[in-house]
Design a protein around this motif. Structure first.
Motif, short mmCIF file in Angstrom:
data_model
loop_
_atom_site.label_atom_id
_atom_site.label_comp_id
_atom_site.label_asym_id
_atom_site.label_seq_id
_atom_site.Cartn_x
_atom_site.Cartn_y
_atom_site.Cartn_z
N VAL A 253 134.55 63.14 -4.34
CA VAL A 253 135.01 63.44 -2.99
C VAL A 253 134.16 64.54 -2.37
CG1 VAL A 253 136.94 64.36 -1.65
CG2 VAL A 253 137.36 62.67 -3.43
N THR A 254 133.79 65.55 -3.16
CA THR A 254 132.94 66.64 -2.67
C THR A 254 131.60 66.10 -2.19
OG1 THR A 254 133.98 68.19 -4.19
CG2 THR A 254 131.86 68.85 -3.25
N GLY A 255 131.04 65.14 -2.93
CA GLY A 255 129.79 64.52 -2.51
C GLY A 255 129.92 63.87 -1.14
N GLY A 256 131.07 63.19 -0.90
CA GLY A 256 131.31 62.57 0.41
C GLY A 256 131.43 63.59 1.52
N ILE A 257 132.08 64.73 1.22
CA ILE A 257 132.23 65.78 2.23
C ILE A 257 130.88 66.39 2.57
CG2 ILE A 257 133.22 68.07 2.66
CD1 ILE A 257 135.63 67.19 0.97
N VAL A 258 130.06 66.67 1.55
CA VAL A 258 128.73 67.22 1.79
C VAL A 258 127.89 66.26 2.62
CG1 VAL A 258 126.57 67.91 0.66
CG2 VAL A 258 128.76 68.67 -0.28
N ALA A 259 127.99 64.96 2.32
CA ALA A 259 127.24 63.96 3.08
C ALA A 259 127.61 63.99 4.56
CB ALA A 259 127.50 62.57 2.50
N SER A 260 128.90 64.15 4.85
CA SER A 260 129.33 64.18 6.25
C SER A 260 128.82 65.41 6.98
CB SER A 260 130.86 64.13 6.32
OG SER A 260 131.43 65.31 5.79
N LEU A 261 128.58 66.49 6.24
CA LEU A 261 128.13 67.73 6.88
C LEU A 261 126.64 67.71 7.19
CD1 LEU A 261 130.13 70.36 4.77
CD2 LEU A 261 130.58 69.60 7.11
N PHE A 262 125.82 67.09 6.32
CA PHE A 262 124.39 67.09 6.64
C PHE A 262 123.87 65.69 6.97
CE2 PHE A 262 123.73 66.00 2.17
CZ PHE A 262 122.57 65.23 2.19
N GLY A 263 124.81 64.75 7.21
CA GLY A 263 124.39 63.41 7.60
C GLY A 263 123.65 63.38 8.93
N ILE A 264 124.01 64.28 9.84
CA ILE A 264 123.37 64.28 11.16
C ILE A 264 121.89 64.62 11.06
CG2 ILE A 264 123.39 65.29 13.48
CD1 ILE A 264 126.38 65.84 13.08
N PRO A 265 121.49 65.78 10.49
CA PRO A 265 120.06 66.05 10.39
C PRO A 265 119.32 65.04 9.52
CG PRO A 265 121.32 67.69 9.17
CD PRO A 265 122.29 66.91 9.98
N PHE A 266 120.00 64.51 8.52
CA PHE A 266 119.36 63.55 7.62
C PHE A 266 118.95 62.29 8.37
CE2 PHE A 266 119.59 60.01 4.58
CZ PHE A 266 118.69 60.45 3.61
N SER B 162 123.42 59.76 21.41
CA SER B 162 123.45 61.18 21.08
C SER B 162 124.75 61.60 20.41
CB SER B 162 123.23 62.02 22.34
OG SER B 162 124.25 61.75 23.30
N LEU B 163 125.85 60.86 20.69
CA LEU B 163 127.17 61.22 20.14
C LEU B 163 127.57 60.35 18.95
CD1 LEU B 163 129.33 61.87 23.33
CD2 LEU B 163 128.25 63.54 21.84
N ARG B 164 126.96 59.18 18.82
CA ARG B 164 127.43 58.22 17.83
C ARG B 164 127.28 58.73 16.40
NH1 ARG B 164 125.07 53.89 19.92
NH2 ARG B 164 123.28 53.98 18.53
N LEU B 165 126.11 59.28 16.08
CA LEU B 165 125.88 59.79 14.72
C LEU B 165 126.81 60.96 14.39
CD1 LEU B 165 124.39 59.81 12.05
CD2 LEU B 165 122.52 61.07 13.15
N PRO B 166 126.93 62.00 15.26
CA PRO B 166 127.90 63.07 14.96
C PRO B 166 129.33 62.56 14.85
CG PRO B 166 126.40 63.77 16.69
CD PRO B 166 126.14 62.31 16.47
N PHE C 124 125.50 56.20 3.21
CA PHE C 124 125.27 54.79 3.51
C PHE C 124 126.21 54.32 4.62
CE2 PHE C 124 125.91 50.24 2.94
CZ PHE C 124 124.62 49.77 2.81
N ALA C 125 127.49 54.69 4.52
CA ALA C 125 128.46 54.28 5.55
C ALA C 125 128.13 54.89 6.91
CB ALA C 125 129.87 54.68 5.11
N ILE C 126 127.78 56.19 6.91
CA ILE C 126 127.42 56.87 8.17
C ILE C 126 126.20 56.21 8.80
CG2 ILE C 126 126.56 59.02 9.17
CD1 ILE C 126 128.22 60.49 7.01
N GLY C 127 125.16 56.00 7.99
CA GLY C 127 123.92 55.43 8.50
C GLY C 127 124.08 54.01 9.01
N LEU C 128 124.81 53.19 8.28
CA LEU C 128 124.98 51.80 8.68
C LEU C 128 125.82 51.69 9.95
CD1 LEU C 128 124.45 48.84 7.95
CD2 LEU C 128 126.59 48.86 6.67
N ASN C 129 126.95 52.38 10.00
CA ASN C 129 127.82 52.29 11.17
C ASN C 129 127.17 52.86 12.43
OD1 ASN C 129 130.05 51.03 9.96
ND2 ASN C 129 130.80 52.96 9.14
N SER C 130 126.47 53.99 12.29
CA SER C 130 125.89 54.63 13.47
C SER C 130 124.67 53.87 14.00
CB SER C 130 125.51 56.08 13.16
OG SER C 130 124.52 56.14 12.15
N GLN C 131 123.95 53.14 13.12
CA GLN C 131 122.75 52.43 13.55
C GLN C 131 122.98 50.95 13.82
OE1 GLN C 131 118.98 53.89 11.39
NE2 GLN C 131 120.60 54.50 9.97
N LEU C 132 124.17 50.45 13.54
CA LEU C 132 124.43 49.03 13.74
C LEU C 132 124.11 48.56 15.16
CD1 LEU C 132 127.13 46.91 12.13
CD2 LEU C 132 126.99 46.82 14.61
#
Length: 413
Positions: free
Chosen positions: A60-73, A345-349, A123-131
């Motif tokens: 779960v911690t890995g998922g939380i960390v991913a959500s925090l730096f998913g935007i710059p990534f 501009s808002l979709r990824l955040p 993976f979920a953040i990237g796929l949903n935001s770029q679909l």
């Protein structure tokens, strides 16, 4: 953005949609196969419930960390190559379980859990935001509905087949199949081709991204209410996930595992149908329809789970869990489609925030609901935790209606 003229847009969009649906289905099948098998394996190695809790907390911690730096990534590493790389990373993370002896595996399992949780959420953040860059607008709702359906199917088959594979070939066979699913998902992602030539947006700093999202939510109070209800809904999800074995034991102590399998399978069927219903209702509808459909889905889902956990007969529980699955499918499709309707501009955040809400809420919920099951019946626990999103829904509806009426009065001469 300029349309690429190498092949017709409709043809490319259709092909991309099919690849994404199959990739997500295979990926989610692997994720649930992995979750069940690894949790069982950790307990088998450690013989400690505490170590299993640490393992799940790392995930779960890995998922939380991913959500925090998913935007710059994803501002820096957007595209199909990154998503395929995340699948391959998940495959590599499982490789030590095939090459190390069991005595050496226990010390690396928390790191594996963290890495898999990180990659799953990214993976979920990237796929949903770029679909929206891969699938045309008119096909987006249908694609999201099929993704939800494929995810539900993959979840059930992954959960059920993990036990069969462990029984027939041992844990190594599960890990080998799991590695294969991630490699296959990566192969399905790589052929994706964008509909447009998209310039990767420059990352403006994490606080600037969150500030813009906050300002956007202030201008869209209904969307903000949807996010709050979604956060409370994760507490209800944690409650019924913890409660499945308890309810199964109440219904049939001698065949509890079989009962739980039936409940999950029927829930998935309901979710599949709910996703198809959402697809039919959302075509050619605006954002308001998506928000209303999400709220309707939450009502169906929470009320369905509340009624499911009141039952002591299997056939009645199965009847109500279909209702809960319908709401789950409807709400998930509506929420994803609503978030994808936001500008680039808002979709990824927004998807990063959604992942943070879901991972943090589910993690906190798993810790909070456990003690309630020690003194309360499953029915009482589910009424409490699934009552939270229903209560918030009523409060938000009244508040938004009151705000709208005040606005009308202030503009009336």
């Amino acid at each position: 953005m300029d349309v690429l003229n190498i092949e017709p847009e409709a043809t490319r969009s259709t092909r991309n949609a099919r690849l994404i649906i199959f990739a997500r289905g295979v990926s989610d099948f692997g994720a649930f196969l992995n979750m069940v098998a690894l949790s069982t394996y950790v307990y088998w190695l450690s013989q400690s419930v505490v170590f299993v809790s640490i393992f799940l907390a790392c995930r779960v911690t890995g998922g939380i960390v991913a959500s925090l730096f998913g935007i710059p990534f994803f501002r820096r590493f957007a595209g199909r190559g990154t998503l395929a790389g995340l699948d391959l990373a998940r495959a590599l993370l499982l490789t030590p379980l095939l090459v190390l002896i069991p005595a050496h595996q226990l010390s690396v399992l928390p790191f594996i859990a963290f890495g898999i949780g990180l990659c799953n959420s990214l993976f979920a953040i990237g796929l949903n935001s770029q679909l929206p860059t891969w699938v045309a607008l008119e096909q987006r709702v249908s694609t999201n509905a099929w993704i939800t359906s494929a995810a539900a199917t993959g979840a059930v088959f992954g959960s059920l087949l993990s036990g069969l594979l462990i029984a027939t070939g041992g844990f190594e066979s599960v890990f080998a199949v799991n590695i294969g699913t991630y490699v296959l998902a990566a192969c399905l992602i790589l052929p994706l081709r964008g509909l447009y030539s998209v310039v990767v947006a420059a990352h403006r700093g994490l606080w600037a991204e969150w500030r813009e999202l906050t300002q956007g939510l202030r201008g869209a109070p209904v969307l903000a209410a949807v996010l709050l209800i979604s956060m409370l809904d994760t507490l209800g999800s944690a409650a019924h996930n913890v409660g499945w074995p308890v309810l199964s034991q109440y219904i049939s102590p001698d065949t509890a595992k079989t009962v739980m399998g039936y409940l999950l399978a029927v829930w998935a069927c309901g979710k599949f149908i709910g996703a198809r219903i959402a697809s039919a209702l959302l075509k050619r509808r605006g954002t308001q329809a998506m928000e209303r459909l999400f709220m309707l889905g939450v009502v169906l889902m929470s009320s369905g789970f509340i009624m499911t956990f009141q039952q002591t007969e299997l056939w009645l529980a199965l009847l109500w869990v279909v209702w809960a699955g319908l709401g789950d499918g409807v709400s998930e499709v509506a929420l994803v489609c609503r978030a994808q309707s936001e500008p680039d501009s808002l979709r990824l955040p927004l998807f990063s925030l959604l992942t943070l809400i879901q991972m943090a809420g589910f993690g906190v919920g798993m810790l909070v609901v456990g003690p309630f099951y020690l003194t309360w019946t499953p029915a009482q626990v589910i009424v409490l935790f699934h009552g939270l999103p229903l209560t918030a829904l009523v409060v938000m509806t009244v508040w938004l209606g009151y705000s709208a009426s005040r606005e009308v009065k202030s503009t009336t001469p």
